[in-house]
Design an enzyme around this catalytic site. Structure first.
Site, PDB file in Angstrom:
ATOM      1  N   ASP A   1       9.820  -1.895  -8.908  1.00 46.31           N
ATOM      2  CA  ASP A   1      10.853  -1.003  -9.444  1.00 46.31           C
ATOM      3  C   ASP A   1      11.977  -1.822 -10.084  1.00 46.31           C
ATOM      4  O   ASP A   1      12.515  -1.451 -11.128  1.00 46.31           O
ATOM      5  CB  ASP A   1      11.409  -0.114  -8.321  1.00 46.31           C
ATOM      6  CG  ASP A   1      10.312   0.700  -7.664  1.00 46.31           C
ATOM      7  OD1 ASP A   1       9.460   1.243  -8.396  1.00 46.31           O
ATOM      8  OD2 ASP A   1      10.285   0.777  -6.420  1.00 46.31           O
TER       9      ASP A   1
ATOM     10  N   SER B   1       0.831  -1.222   0.000  1.00 44.58           N
ATOM     11  CA  SER B   1       0.000   0.000   0.000  1.00 44.58           C
ATOM     12  C   SER B   1       0.857   1.260   0.000  1.00 44.58           C
ATOM     13  O   SER B   1       1.802   1.384   0.786  1.00 44.58           O
ATOM     14  CB  SER B   1      -0.903   0.025   1.234  1.00 44.58           C
ATOM     15  OG  SER B   1      -1.572  -1.197   1.369  1.00 44.58           O
TER      16      SER B   1
ATOM     17  N   HIS C   1      10.181   4.270  -2.688  1.00 41.50           N
ATOM     18  CA  HIS C   1       9.260   3.895  -3.765  1.00 41.50           C
ATOM     19  C   HIS C   1       8.344   5.063  -4.128  1.00 41.50           C
ATOM     20  O   HIS C   1       7.139   5.015  -3.904  1.00 41.50           O
ATOM     21  CB  HIS C   1       8.438   2.658  -3.368  1.00 41.50           C
ATOM     22  CG  HIS C   1       7.459   2.264  -4.442  1.00 41.50           C
ATOM     23  ND1 HIS C   1       7.849   1.757  -5.666  1.00 41.50           N
ATOM     24  CD2 HIS C   1       6.110   2.347  -4.506  1.00 41.50           C
ATOM     25  CE1 HIS C   1       6.795   1.547  -6.416  1.00 41.50           C
ATOM     26  NE2 HIS C   1       5.710   1.902  -5.737  1.00 41.50           N
TER      27      HIS C   1
HETATM   28  N1  LIG Z   1       4.335  -0.984  -3.798  1.00 35.09           N
HETATM   29  C1  LIG Z   1       4.084  -0.884  -5.091  1.00 35.09           C
HETATM   30  O1  LIG Z   1       5.005  -1.016  -5.915  1.00 35.09           O
HETATM   31  C2  LIG Z   1       2.708  -0.617  -5.587  1.00 35.09           C
HETATM   32  C3  LIG Z   1       1.723  -0.230  -4.727  1.00 35.09           C
HETATM   33  N2  LIG Z   1       0.440  -0.019  -5.162  1.00 35.09           N
HETATM   34  C4  LIG Z   1      -0.555   0.384  -4.175  1.00 35.09           C
HETATM   35  O2  LIG Z   1      -1.351  -0.742  -3.810  1.00 35.09           O
HETATM   36  C5  LIG Z   1      -2.604  -0.275  -3.289  1.00 35.09           C
HETATM   37  C6  LIG Z   1      -3.765  -1.072  -3.857  1.00 35.09           C
HETATM   38  O3  LIG Z   1      -3.881  -0.858  -5.236  1.00 35.09           O
HETATM   39  P1  LIG Z   1      -5.045  -1.552  -6.100  1.00 35.09           P
HETATM   40  O4  LIG Z   1      -5.131  -2.999  -5.767  1.00 35.09           O
HETATM   41  O5  LIG Z   1      -4.852  -1.141  -7.493  1.00 35.09           O
HETATM   42  O6  LIG Z   1      -6.340  -0.815  -5.495  1.00 35.09           O
HETATM   43  P2  LIG Z   1      -7.868  -1.318  -5.519  1.00 35.09           P
HETATM   44  O7  LIG Z   1      -8.702  -0.161  -5.128  1.00 35.09           O
HETATM   45  O8  LIG Z   1      -8.157  -2.000  -6.797  1.00 35.09           O
HETATM   46  O9  LIG Z   1      -7.885  -2.413  -4.368  1.00 35.09           O
HETATM   47  C7  LIG Z   1      -7.683  -2.082  -3.034  1.00 35.09           C
HETATM   48  C8  LIG Z   1      -8.475  -3.048  -2.187  1.00 35.09           C
HETATM   49  O10 LIG Z   1      -8.232  -2.709  -0.827  1.00 35.09           O
HETATM   50  C9  LIG Z   1      -9.448  -2.920  -0.155  1.00 35.09           C
HETATM   51  N3  LIG Z   1      -9.481  -2.241   1.129  1.00 35.09           N
HETATM   52  C10 LIG Z   1      -9.754  -0.966   1.420  1.00 35.09           C
HETATM   53  N4  LIG Z   1      -9.732  -0.767   2.746  1.00 35.09           N
HETATM   54  C11 LIG Z   1      -9.420  -1.957   3.299  1.00 35.09           C
HETATM   55  C12 LIG Z   1      -9.264  -2.408   4.621  1.00 35.09           C
HETATM   56  N5  LIG Z   1      -9.391  -1.585   5.666  1.00 35.09           N
HETATM   57  N6  LIG Z   1      -8.961  -3.698   4.823  1.00 35.09           N
HETATM   58  C13 LIG Z   1      -8.810  -4.533   3.784  1.00 35.09           C
HETATM   59  N7  LIG Z   1      -8.961  -4.182   2.514  1.00 35.09           N
HETATM   60  C14 LIG Z   1      -9.268  -2.898   2.277  1.00 35.09           C
HETATM   61  C15 LIG Z   1     -10.540  -2.443  -1.118  1.00 35.09           C
HETATM   62  O11 LIG Z   1     -11.787  -2.989  -0.761  1.00 35.09           O
HETATM   63  C16 LIG Z   1      -9.993  -2.975  -2.424  1.00 35.09           C
HETATM   64  O12 LIG Z   1     -10.499  -4.262  -2.720  1.00 35.09           O
HETATM   65  C17 LIG Z   1      -2.654   1.221  -3.606  1.00 35.09           C
HETATM   66  O13 LIG Z   1      -2.323   1.952  -2.455  1.00 35.09           O
HETATM   67  C18 LIG Z   1      -1.567   1.396  -4.653  1.00 35.09           C
HETATM   68  O14 LIG Z   1      -1.046   2.690  -4.703  1.00 35.09           O
HETATM   69  C19 LIG Z   1       0.104  -0.209  -6.471  1.00 35.09           C
HETATM   70  C20 LIG Z   1       1.060  -0.603  -7.378  1.00 35.09           C
HETATM   71  C21 LIG Z   1       2.441  -0.786  -7.031  1.00 35.09           C
HETATM   72  O1  LIG Z   2       2.312   4.465  -9.288  1.00 36.81           O
HETATM   73  C1  LIG Z   2       1.467   4.087  -8.470  1.00 36.81           C
HETATM   74  O2  LIG Z   2       0.647   4.813  -7.930  1.00 36.81           O
HETATM   75  C2  LIG Z   2       1.478   2.650  -8.095  1.00 36.81           C
HETATM   76  C3  LIG Z   2       2.870   2.243  -7.834  1.00 36.81           C
HETATM   77  O3  LIG Z   2       3.390   2.423  -6.771  1.00 36.81           O
HETATM   78  C4  LIG Z   2       3.654   1.756  -8.960  1.00 36.81           C
HETATM   79  O4  LIG Z   2       3.103   1.392 -10.010  1.00 36.81           O
HETATM   80  O5  LIG Z   2       4.887   1.750  -8.826  1.00 36.81           O
END
Ligand SMILES: NC(=O)C1=CN([C@@H]2O[C@H](COP(=O)(O)OP(=O)(O)OC[C@H]3O[C@@H](n4cnc5c(N)ncnc54)[C@H](O)[C@@H]3O)[C@@H](O)[C@H]2O)C=CC1
Ligand SMILES: O=C([O-])CC(=O)C(=O)O
Length: 347
Positions: free
Chosen positions: A183, A151, A210
């Site tokens: 990354d 997250s 990140h």
């Molecule tokens: N570390 C990384 O490299 C990356 C991080 N992310 C991050 O991952 C996160 C999720 O992205 P997506 O899956 O695309 O979003 P999404 O909105 O498709 O899914 C998020 C899920 O989290 C759930 N959720 C919300 N509150 C919750 C809670 N209290 N307990 C459990 N589940 C809960 C929602 O119901 C939803 O199903 C975002 O913050 C995004 O920025 C995304 C891509 C890369």
């Molecule tokens: O860019 C975003 O918001 C999601 C993320 O962290 C990635 O794709 O690296």
């Protein structure tokens, strides 16, 4: 995991349709440990493909899929895949404890994603609270689990998790990881394209954090070596730093990277499981508590072992361009870390 064990796991999996008892017996005798993995946010854009990829991982024996809505459907669907792990869906806060109990690894992709024009830090106000409450439950129900934080903003959510665990007296710096694997995945893909080398052979460490300029790929250490111009290295660095934004813009309001992130998250969780199982020399980049710079958290190569982080590796030699990038990223990364710490202690 040794090739011979992997082969026996695969053959056990192929026999599993006829008898689950045979499967259990085979694993017991082949001593592949039982491992429970929980995915929090499992019904989301990342959560669903990540659930599938973890279901395909023979090192997982129990897969707990938790979300505030939608997980019974995801679990029923993924649960029909004929691989080792038993899949259970948990929905709503009252089921969170059961989802977490006994977990060896907890993967957290819960929270809102970016839309075009937003920075990862713009997600702080919503995601900080989500991460805080999930980590409070982790401290209560599975304080020994390895936590893989996906997250965003990872530069702040990891420090928030650390503070929550410290308050609960469960903090073990060896067990908390910010997932920066995407990354590395991007740096490898982009480098292979420019260097014209087989992508499967490429290695590129990515350090820092990140978000934007805090993501610092070390192309000077990339292998196989290639003679790239300074301009190409600058462009590759920028593309890696902006990789997330590239996807956010292409999705045009429908979220951020989900499929490549699920792949990256599954790779990192697999590395954690291998480390727990005693596989030697498992090394991945991750954002962890660190002393390699003056910052309290920093992403760099980390050796994974039976207790999580076995050692945080040195950065190695940096080019002048990378040294400059390292100094430039520090103020932003420091501020994001401090923002997380402050939030955890004020709320
Ligand atoms: N570390 C990384 O490299 C990356 C991080 N992310 C991050 O991952 C996160 C999720 O992205 P997506 O899956 O695309 O979003 P999404 O909105 O498709 O899914 C998020 C899920 O989290 C759930 N959720 C919300 N509150 C919750 C809670 N209290 N307990 C459990 N589940 C809960 C929602 O119901 C939803 O199903 C975002 O913050 C995004 O920025 C995304 C891509 C890369
Ligand atoms: O860019 C975003 O918001 C999601 C993320 O962290 C990635 O794709 O690296």
């Amino acid at each position: 995991m040794k090739a011979s064990i992997l082969r026996s796991v695969r053959s056990a999996v192929s026999r599993s349709s006829s008898s689950n008892r045979l499967l259990t017996r085979t694993f017991a005798t082949e001593s592949v440990p039982e491992r429970k993995v929980a995915v929090l946010g499992a019904a989301g854009g990342i959560g669903q493909p990540l659930a599938l990829l973890m279901k395909l991982n023979p090192l997982v024996s129990k897969l707990a899929l938790y979300d505030i809505a939608g997980t019974p459907g995801v679990a029923a669907d993924v649960g029909h895949v004929n691989t080792r792990s038993e899949v259970t869906g948990y929905v709503g806060e009252e089921q969170l404890g059961k989802a977490l109990e006994g977990s060896d690894v907890v993967i957290i992709p819960a929270g809102v994603p970016r839309k075009p024009g937003m920075t990862r830090d713009d997600l702080f106000n919503i995601n900080a609270g989500i991460v805080k409450s999930l980590c409070t439950a982790i401290a209560k129900y599975c304080p020994n689990a390895l936590v893989n934080m996906i997250s965003n903003p990872v530069n702040s959510t990891v420090p928030i998790a650390a503070e929550v665990f410290k308050k609960a007296n469960t903090y073990d710096e060896k067990k908390l990881f910010g997932v920066t694997t995407l990354d590395v995945v991007r740096a490898k893909t982009f480098y292979a394209g420019k260097a014209n080398v087989p992508v499967a052979e490429v290695n590129v460490p990515v350090i820092g954090g990140h978000a934007g300029i805090t993501i610092l790929p070390l192309f000077s250490q990339a292998t196989p070596k290639a003679n790239l111009t300074d301009d190409t290295i600058v462009a590759l660095t920028k593309r890696t730093q902006d990789g997330g934004t590239e996807v956010v813009e292409a999705k045009a309001g429908k979220g951020s990277a989900t499929l490549s992130m699920a792949y990256a998250g599954a790779l990192f969780a697999d590395a954690c499981l291998k480390g727990l199982n005693g596989v030697p020399d498992v090394v991945e980049c991750s954002f962890v508590q660190s002393t390699v710079t003056e910052l309290p958290f920093f992403a760099s190569k980390v050796k994974l072992g039976k207790n999580g982080v076995e050692s945080v590796l040195d950065l190695g030699p940096l080019s002048d361009f990378e040294k400059e990038g390292l100094e430039k990223l520090k103020p932003e990364l420091k501020a994001s870390i401090e923002k997380g710490i402050q939030f955890a202690n004020a709320n």
